[in-house]
Scaffold this active site. Structure first.
Site, mmCIF file in Angstrom:
data_model
loop_
_atom_site.group_PDB
_atom_site.id
_atom_site.type_symbol
_atom_site.label_atom_id
_atom_site.label_comp_id
_atom_site.label_asym_id
_atom_site.label_seq_id
_atom_site.Cartn_x
_atom_site.Cartn_y
_atom_site.Cartn_z
ATOM 1 C CB SER A 1 -0.971 -0.021 1.176
ATOM 2 O OG SER A 1 -1.727 -1.195 1.146
ATOM 3 N NE ARG B 1 3.833 10.360 -3.253
ATOM 4 C CZ ARG B 1 3.112 10.203 -4.360
ATOM 5 N NH1 ARG B 1 3.722 10.073 -5.519
ATOM 6 N NH2 ARG B 1 1.798 10.163 -4.322
ATOM 7 C CG ASP C 1 -5.710 -0.687 -0.102
ATOM 8 O OD1 ASP C 1 -5.685 -0.068 -1.178
ATOM 9 O OD2 ASP C 1 -5.727 -0.094 1.005
#
Ligand code: ADP
Ligand code: MG
Length: 502
Positions: free
Chosen positions: A160, A175, A213
């Site tokens: 995630s 990032r 997710d």
């Protein structure tokens, strides 16, 4: 919805000032049916822009390379890995083939040290955790049945963090977020980094899929509810994924029919061109760690709802319309008002609003509230909570609209409106095609699950946008553990397509 319906009928006890301020606030937070329609159209427009260009758009519309949905007949055992915060979860998911499955899991703590360590060290820790899980739970490839027929355990990875995906089993980290900052990861393929660590540590596991997710939630729900079209998160943050016709994905050529797209909808209308942003939202945005990003998420999700409410309460206090103009040190603190307080207050149906009084005393150090104060606090929670649910429904409806107008739901006879004044496609008895299976929307997140009336408010707004049949056609359902079960199913889909193409 008429905002004045939330204001008390005989508000004789309210001062003129209270009535004026609250009417203004109620108007600001009310999203009318017309506004919902405009937002839905703008959302669909943004989706199409995102699908047609590589340039960054407000809706990123990331192809996930997940090209199929499970139907509940899949069998086999798969490992799943979930990394998204302080816990690493390792699971074994056993799919039994009749919409039934078993899960077995263990959590491992990712220490503060590891969250900043070199990425190789983090991956070695993950590999070691998987190894420990396999040994302690006595998992061997012998007991595992999967279509590729190899004796390697197949693993699906729910990761995630923002990733640019290039295949179902490849994606580059853009990032780090949420406190992670491991050197050596950004710009590199997360699957490759994990596979190298597994090989280095002699763990006989193959990383078959990398997923988000939202997609995991949709896949997990598909196993028990065929025709799951959307996967959505209404928790700390918010996001949604849906099944798109690959002909609409202009950024690549694909030979499959459908693919899940991760919309990253939290960033919808970043420029605040159409969202009904209030001064309270602007204050929150300005004081956030990511000003002018995720504007939509900041109006909807659990991390922010309490803070919007706090901003409104402070405004009322400053105008001497609440608590006789007195705040508390506690209430003055950023983030002191939590979304779960709103849940307790909205569920408080007692005449004297006792539970509301208790929340104010216990958590906000406000000991002298009048009945009118408590009514006002509850009204503010209702306004903020209702807007969140209606905007959540709008995003969900937009994904369905795109499917109806241009995507995989087109020409299928769903009795749903494609614009405010369009007619639903119905038979001569005024019914929609009853043989159509319902469209399932898989949802994960505490806000949807626990916030009072959230679901019913979403349904009301869905009916306003998609027409009166929406209540029967669209089914909002909780899909727990999408990150575990969904990752396992993604691993299955990935290995199946490898087998098929051999
Ligand atoms: P995550 O999204 O991190 O996986 P959750 O789905 O549990 O986790 O969502 C957590 C968010 O939900 C938090 O922001 C919290 O404020 C909010 N939340 C938790 N419990 C409740 C509740 N009872 N009512 C409303 N919001 C809640
Ligand atoms: Mg969650």
């Amino acid at each position: 919805m008429d905002s004045s319906s939330l204001l008390p009928k005989s508000n004789a006890k309210w001062t003129e000032r209270q009535r004026r301020l609250l009417t203004e606030i109620a108007n600001d937070f009310t999203v009318s049916t017309e506004k919902l329609e405009t937002l839905t159209q703008q959302f669909v427009h943004q989706m199409r822009l995102g699908l047609s260009t590589h340039d960054p758009q407000e809706l990123a519309m990331i192809p996930t390379f997940v090209t199929g949905r499970p139907d509940g007949h899949e069998r086999g055992s798969y490992l799943a890995l979930d990394l998204g915060g302080t816990n690493l979860r390792v699971c074994l998911i056993t799919l039994k083939g009749n919409h039934q499955l078993e899960t077995h899991q263990k959590a491992y703590t990712v220490s503060d040290y590891l969250q900043q360590a070199d990425v190789a060290e983090l991956m070695d820790f993950i590999a070691a955790s998987i190894k420990e899980f396999i040994y302690s739970e006595h998992i061997s490839s012998k007991i595992v049945e999967h279509p590729s027929g190899s004796d390697t355990l197949e693993l699906g990875f729910t990761f995630s963090f923002p990733v640019s995906q290039t295949a179902i089993d490849a994606g580059t980290l853009l990032r780090w977020t949420k406190g992670f900052d491991c050197p050596g990861a950004v710009g590199n393929d997360i699957v490759m980094l994990l596979q190298l660590a597994l090989d280095r540590n002699d763990v006989n596991v193959h990383v078959a899929a990398l997923i988000n997710d939202t997609v995991g939630t949709a896949l997990a729900h598909s196993y028990s509810h065929s025709n799951t079209f959307v996967g959505a998160i209404f928790g700390t943050g918010t996001n949604g994924a849906y099944l798109e016709d690959t002909r609409n994905i202009k950024t690549m050529t694909l030979d499959s029919n459908d693919m899940f797209i991760n919309t990253e909808w939290g960033n919808f209308d970043k420029g605040k061109n159409c969202l009904p942003v209030t001064i309270f939202d602007n204050k929150l945005d300005r004081e956030s760690i990511n000003p002018s990003f995720q504007i939509f998420e900041k109006m909807i999700s659990g991390m922010y709802l309490g803070e919007i409410t706090r901003n409104v309460l402070l405004h009322l206090i400053d105008h001497r319309a609440l608590f006789d103009g007195a705040s508390s040190t506690q209430l003055n603190m950023h983030s002191a008002f939590e979304a779960k307080f709103m849940s307790v207050i909205e569920a408080d149906d007692s005449e004297s609003l006792n539970r509301t009084a208790r929340v104010l005393e216990r958590y906000l150090d406000i000991h002298l509230s009048t009945q009118t104060d408590r009514e006002i606090v509850k009204l503010v929670c209702q306004l903020v909570g209702t807007r969140a649910a209606r905007l959540s429904a709008m995003a969900t409806a937009a994904l369905i609209r795109q499917g109806l107008e241009a995507g995989s739901l087109r020409n299928q006879g769903y009795p749903l409106k494609t614009s405010l004044h369009s007619e639903e496609s119905v038979d001569q008895n005024g019914n929609g095609d009853a043989s159509r299976p319902p469209l399932h929307v898989a949802i994960d997140g505490s806000v949807f699950e626990h916030y009072p009336h959230f679901e019913e408010r979403m349904y009301d707004a869905l009916v306003e946008v998609l027409g009166k049949h929406a209540k029967d056609v669209v089914k909002l359902g909780i899909a727990r553990d999408g990150s575990g079960v969904g990752a396992a199913l993604a691993a299955l889909i990935a290995t199946k397509s490898v087998t098929n193409s051999r």
